[in-house]
Design a protein around this motif. Structure first.
Motif, PDB file in Angstrom:
ATOM      1  N   ASN A  72      29.125  39.978  39.488  1.00  0.00           N
ATOM      2  CA  ASN A  72      28.029  39.894  40.460  1.00  0.00           C
ATOM      3  C   ASN A  72      28.432  40.580  41.764  1.00  0.00           C
ATOM      4  O   ASN A  72      29.604  40.839  42.014  1.00  0.00           O
ATOM      5  N   GLU A  73      27.440  40.868  42.585  1.00  0.00           N
ATOM      6  CA  GLU A  73      27.674  41.662  43.806  1.00  0.00           C
ATOM      7  C   GLU A  73      28.600  40.965  44.803  1.00  0.00           C
ATOM      8  O   GLU A  73      29.403  41.618  45.453  1.00  0.00           O
ATOM      9  N   ASP A  74      28.472  39.644  44.940  1.00  0.00           N
ATOM     10  CA  ASP A  74      29.349  38.927  45.869  1.00  0.00           C
ATOM     11  C   ASP A  74      30.807  39.037  45.439  1.00  0.00           C
ATOM     12  O   ASP A  74      31.685  39.316  46.251  1.00  0.00           O
ATOM     13  N   LEU A  75      31.047  38.832  44.153  1.00  0.00           N
ATOM     14  CA  LEU A  75      32.413  38.943  43.645  1.00  0.00           C
ATOM     15  C   LEU A  75      32.892  40.385  43.750  1.00  0.00           C
ATOM     16  O   LEU A  75      34.052  40.636  44.095  1.00  0.00           O
ATOM     17  N   LYS A  76      32.011  41.331  43.498  1.00  0.00           N
ATOM     18  CA  LYS A  76      32.374  42.748  43.601  1.00  0.00           C
ATOM     19  C   LYS A  76      32.835  43.072  45.028  1.00  0.00           C
ATOM     20  O   LYS A  76      33.806  43.803  45.220  1.00  0.00           O
ATOM     21  N   THR A  77      32.167  42.505  46.012  1.00  0.00           N
ATOM     22  CA  THR A  77      32.555  42.716  47.407  1.00  0.00           C
ATOM     23  C   THR A  77      33.963  42.186  47.653  1.00  0.00           C
ATOM     24  O   THR A  77      34.794  42.861  48.275  1.00  0.00           O
ATOM     25  N   ASP A  78      34.232  40.981  47.155  1.00  0.00           N
ATOM     26  CA  ASP A  78      35.572  40.400  47.309  1.00  0.00           C
ATOM     27  C   ASP A  78      36.633  41.253  46.622  1.00  0.00           C
ATOM     28  O   ASP A  78      37.681  41.541  47.201  1.00  0.00           O
ATOM     29  N   ILE A  79      36.356  41.671  45.397  1.00  0.00           N
ATOM     30  CA  ILE A  79      37.328  42.462  44.631  1.00  0.00           C
ATOM     31  C   ILE A  79      37.555  43.812  45.313  1.00  0.00           C
ATOM     32  O   ILE A  79      38.691  44.302  45.371  1.00  0.00           O
ATOM     33  N   ASN A  80      36.506  44.412  45.842  1.00  0.00           N
ATOM     34  CA  ASN A  80      36.677  45.660  46.597  1.00  0.00           C
ATOM     35  C   ASN A  80      37.581  45.454  47.806  1.00  0.00           C
ATOM     36  O   ASN A  80      38.404  46.318  48.125  1.00  0.00           O
ATOM     37  N   THR A  81      37.430  44.325  48.473  1.00  0.00           N
ATOM     38  CA  THR A  81      38.312  44.007  49.611  1.00  0.00           C
ATOM     39  C   THR A  81      39.750  43.867  49.144  1.00  0.00           C
ATOM     40  O   THR A  81      40.675  44.409  49.768  1.00  0.00           O
ATOM     41  N   PHE A  82      39.954  43.137  48.049  1.00  0.00           N
ATOM     42  CA  PHE A  82      41.316  42.963  47.519  1.00  0.00           C
ATOM     43  C   PHE A  82      41.923  44.317  47.142  1.00  0.00           C
ATOM     44  O   PHE A  82      43.100  44.581  47.426  1.00  0.00           O
ATOM     45  N   ALA A  83      41.133  45.176  46.501  1.00  0.00           N
ATOM     46  CA  ALA A  83      41.628  46.503  46.100  1.00  0.00           C
ATOM     47  C   ALA A  83      41.961  47.346  47.326  1.00  0.00           C
ATOM     48  O   ALA A  83      42.997  48.031  47.351  1.00  0.00           O
ATOM     49  N   ALA A  84      41.117  47.298  48.342  1.00  0.00           N
ATOM     50  CA  ALA A  84      41.393  48.048  49.578  1.00  0.00           C
ATOM     51  C   ALA A  84      42.686  47.554  50.218  1.00  0.00           C
ATOM     52  O   ALA A  84      43.481  48.361  50.727  1.00  0.00           O
ATOM     53  N   ASN A  85      42.918  46.255  50.181  1.00  0.00           N
ATOM     54  CA  ASN A  85      44.173  45.708  50.713  1.00  0.00           C
ATOM     55  C   ASN A  85      45.365  46.229  49.924  1.00  0.00           C
ATOM     56  O   ASN A  85      46.395  46.583  50.511  1.00  0.00           O
ATOM     57  N   GLN A  86      45.223  46.292  48.595  1.00  0.00           N
ATOM     58  CA  GLN A  86      46.324  46.799  47.764  1.00  0.00           C
ATOM     59  C   GLN A  86      46.663  48.234  48.164  1.00  0.00           C
ATOM     60  O   GLN A  86      47.827  48.596  48.269  1.00  0.00           O
ATOM     61  N   ILE A  87      45.638  49.043  48.371  1.00  0.00           N
ATOM     62  CA  ILE A  87      45.847  50.440  48.773  1.00  0.00           C
ATOM     63  C   ILE A  87      46.577  50.497  50.114  1.00  0.00           C
ATOM     64  O   ILE A  87      47.521  51.273  50.288  1.00  0.00           O
ATOM     65  N   ALA A  88      46.162  49.659  51.053  1.00  0.00           N
ATOM     66  CA  ALA A  88      46.835  49.612  52.362  1.00  0.00           C
ATOM     67  C   ALA A  88      48.280  49.143  52.215  1.00  0.00           C
ATOM     68  O   ALA A  88      49.181  49.661  52.890  1.00  0.00           O
ATOM     69  N   HIS A  89      48.525  48.187  51.329  1.00  0.00           N
ATOM     70  CA  HIS A  89      49.887  47.702  51.104  1.00  0.00           C
ATOM     71  C   HIS A  89      50.771  48.814  50.550  1.00  0.00           C
ATOM     72  O   HIS A  89      51.923  48.974  50.978  1.00  0.00           O
ATOM     73  N   ILE A  90      50.237  49.570  49.605  1.00  0.00           N
ATOM     74  CA  ILE A  90      51.000  50.678  49.014  1.00  0.00           C
ATOM     75  C   ILE A  90      51.353  51.691  50.097  1.00  0.00           C
ATOM     76  O   ILE A  90      52.488  52.170  50.165  1.00  0.00           O
ATOM     77  N   ARG A  91      50.403  52.002  50.950  1.00  0.00           N
ATOM     78  CA  ARG A  91      50.647  52.950  52.050  1.00  0.00           C
ATOM     79  C   ARG A  91      51.747  52.416  52.984  1.00  0.00           C
ATOM     80  O   ARG A  91      52.660  53.152  53.358  1.00  0.00           O
TER      81      ARG A  91
END
Length: 144
Positions: free
Chosen positions: A116-135
Protein backbone atom coordinates in the motif's frame (compact mmCIF):
# COMPACT_ATOMS: atom_id res chain seq x y z
CA UNK A 1 2.29 -7.27 2.58
CA UNK A 2 2.02 -9.61 5.55
CA UNK A 3 3.30 -9.16 9.07
CA UNK A 4 5.68 -12.10 8.43
CA UNK A 5 7.24 -10.25 5.49
CA UNK A 6 7.52 -7.14 7.62
CA UNK A 7 9.11 -9.15 10.43
CA UNK A 8 11.81 -10.20 7.96
CA UNK A 9 12.61 -6.51 7.40
CA UNK A 10 12.47 -5.93 11.16
CA UNK A 11 14.95 -8.78 11.78
CA UNK A 12 17.36 -7.14 9.35
CA UNK A 13 16.99 -3.78 11.10
CA UNK A 14 17.59 -5.46 14.48
CA UNK A 15 20.68 -7.09 13.02
CA UNK A 16 21.93 -3.70 11.81
CA UNK A 17 21.32 -2.23 15.26
CA UNK A 18 23.33 -5.01 16.90
CA UNK A 19 26.13 -4.65 14.37
CA UNK A 20 26.43 -0.87 14.80
CA UNK A 21 26.29 -1.23 18.57
CA UNK A 22 29.16 -3.70 18.32
CA UNK A 23 31.10 -1.37 16.02
CA UNK A 24 30.54 1.55 18.39
CA UNK A 25 31.13 -0.49 21.53
CA UNK A 26 34.74 0.57 21.72
CA UNK A 27 34.27 3.74 19.76
CA UNK A 28 36.52 5.94 21.84
CA UNK A 29 39.32 3.36 21.53
CA UNK A 30 38.82 2.49 17.89
CA UNK A 31 37.76 5.66 16.17
CA UNK A 32 40.43 8.29 16.09
CA UNK A 33 38.05 11.20 15.57
CA UNK A 34 34.78 12.03 17.27
CA UNK A 35 33.21 12.91 13.90
CA UNK A 36 33.41 9.31 12.66
CA UNK A 37 31.92 8.02 15.92
CA UNK A 38 29.04 10.50 15.59
CA UNK A 39 28.39 9.52 11.96
CA UNK A 40 28.15 5.84 12.86
CA UNK A 41 25.95 6.68 15.86
CA UNK A 42 23.63 8.63 13.53
CA UNK A 43 23.33 5.58 11.26
CA UNK A 44 22.55 3.44 14.32
CA UNK A 45 19.79 5.90 15.25
CA UNK A 46 18.31 5.62 11.74
CA UNK A 47 18.14 1.84 12.10
CA UNK A 48 16.56 2.17 15.54
CA UNK A 49 13.88 4.49 14.12
CA UNK A 50 13.24 2.11 11.20
CA UNK A 51 12.88 -0.83 13.59
CA UNK A 52 10.44 1.12 15.77
CA UNK A 53 8.38 2.10 12.72
CA UNK A 54 8.30 -1.50 11.46
CA UNK A 55 7.17 -2.69 14.89
CA UNK A 56 4.29 -0.20 14.76
CA UNK A 57 3.31 -1.28 11.24
CA UNK A 58 3.41 -4.97 12.19
CA UNK A 59 1.11 -4.32 15.15
CA UNK A 60 -1.27 -2.42 12.84
CA UNK A 61 -1.47 -5.55 10.69
CA UNK A 62 -2.36 -7.57 13.80
CA UNK A 63 1.05 -9.25 13.97
CA UNK A 64 3.58 -9.59 16.74
CA UNK A 65 6.91 -7.86 16.08
CA UNK A 66 9.94 -10.10 16.38
CA UNK A 67 12.47 -9.24 19.06
CA UNK A 68 15.25 -11.37 17.57
CA UNK A 69 17.59 -10.63 14.68
CA UNK A 70 17.78 -14.35 13.91
CA UNK A 71 20.49 -16.01 11.85
CA UNK A 72 21.36 -12.77 10.05
CA UNK A 73 22.21 -11.16 13.39
CA UNK A 74 24.49 -14.03 14.37
CA UNK A 75 26.25 -13.89 11.01
CA UNK A 76 26.66 -10.11 11.30
CA UNK A 77 28.30 -10.47 14.70
CA UNK A 78 30.80 -12.96 13.30
CA UNK A 79 31.58 -10.78 10.28
CA UNK A 80 31.98 -7.65 12.40
CA UNK A 81 34.15 -9.46 14.93
CA UNK A 82 36.42 -10.71 12.17
CA UNK A 83 36.50 -7.30 10.46
CA UNK A 84 37.56 -5.64 13.71
CA UNK A 85 40.62 -7.87 13.79
CA UNK A 86 41.71 -6.49 10.42
CA UNK A 87 41.24 -2.85 11.27
CA UNK A 88 38.96 0.11 10.85
CA UNK A 89 38.61 -0.02 7.08
CA UNK A 90 37.58 -3.70 7.17
CA UNK A 91 34.98 -2.96 9.83
CA UNK A 92 33.58 -0.10 7.74
CA UNK A 93 33.51 -2.34 4.67
CA UNK A 94 31.52 -4.96 6.61
CA UNK A 95 29.04 -2.29 7.69
CA UNK A 96 28.72 -1.11 4.08
CA UNK A 97 28.01 -4.64 2.87
CA UNK A 98 25.20 -4.89 5.42
CA UNK A 99 23.76 -1.58 4.21
CA UNK A 100 23.90 -2.73 0.59
CA UNK A 101 22.09 -5.94 1.51
CA UNK A 102 19.40 -3.95 3.33
CA UNK A 103 18.99 -1.61 0.38
CA UNK A 104 18.55 -4.55 -1.98
CA UNK A 105 15.86 -6.00 0.27
CA UNK A 106 13.96 -2.71 0.43
CA UNK A 107 14.19 -2.32 -3.35
CA UNK A 108 12.74 -5.81 -3.78
CA UNK A 109 9.88 -5.02 -1.39
CA UNK A 110 9.08 -1.90 -3.41
CA UNK A 111 8.50 -4.14 -6.46
CA UNK A 112 5.62 -5.91 -4.66
CA UNK A 113 2.40 -4.77 -6.36
CA UNK A 114 0.37 -5.45 -3.20
CA UNK A 115 2.23 -2.89 -1.09
CA UNK A 116 0.00 0.00 0.00
CA UNK A 117 1.03 3.62 -0.52
CA UNK A 118 1.64 4.38 3.17
CA UNK A 119 3.97 1.43 3.53
CA UNK A 120 5.61 2.31 0.21
CA UNK A 121 6.39 5.77 1.60
CA UNK A 122 8.01 4.23 4.69
CA UNK A 123 10.02 1.73 2.64
CA UNK A 124 11.19 4.51 0.30
CA UNK A 125 12.41 6.42 3.36
CA UNK A 126 14.24 3.35 4.66
CA UNK A 127 15.85 2.79 1.23
CA UNK A 128 16.90 6.45 1.00
CA UNK A 129 18.51 6.12 4.44
CA UNK A 130 20.39 3.01 3.28
CA UNK A 131 21.75 4.96 0.30
CA UNK A 132 22.85 7.79 2.61
CA UNK A 133 24.49 5.27 4.96
CA UNK A 134 26.44 3.72 2.08
CA UNK A 135 27.64 7.18 1.02
CA UNK A 136 28.71 7.99 4.59
CA UNK A 137 30.58 4.70 4.95
CA UNK A 138 32.32 5.27 1.60
CA UNK A 139 33.45 8.70 2.83
CA UNK A 140 34.72 7.22 6.09
CA UNK A 141 36.61 4.44 4.28
CA UNK A 142 38.26 7.03 2.02
CA UNK A 143 39.81 8.61 5.14
CA UNK A 144 41.58 5.41 6.18
Amino acid sequence: MTSDQMNTMLRNELSAIETYQQALGKGEDRLARQTEFEQLAAILNDHQRAAARLETLIRKLGGTPTQDSGAWGSWSKIVMGTAKLFGEKSALKALKEGEESGLKEYQEVLQDPTINEDLKTDINTFAANQIAHIRTLDELMARF
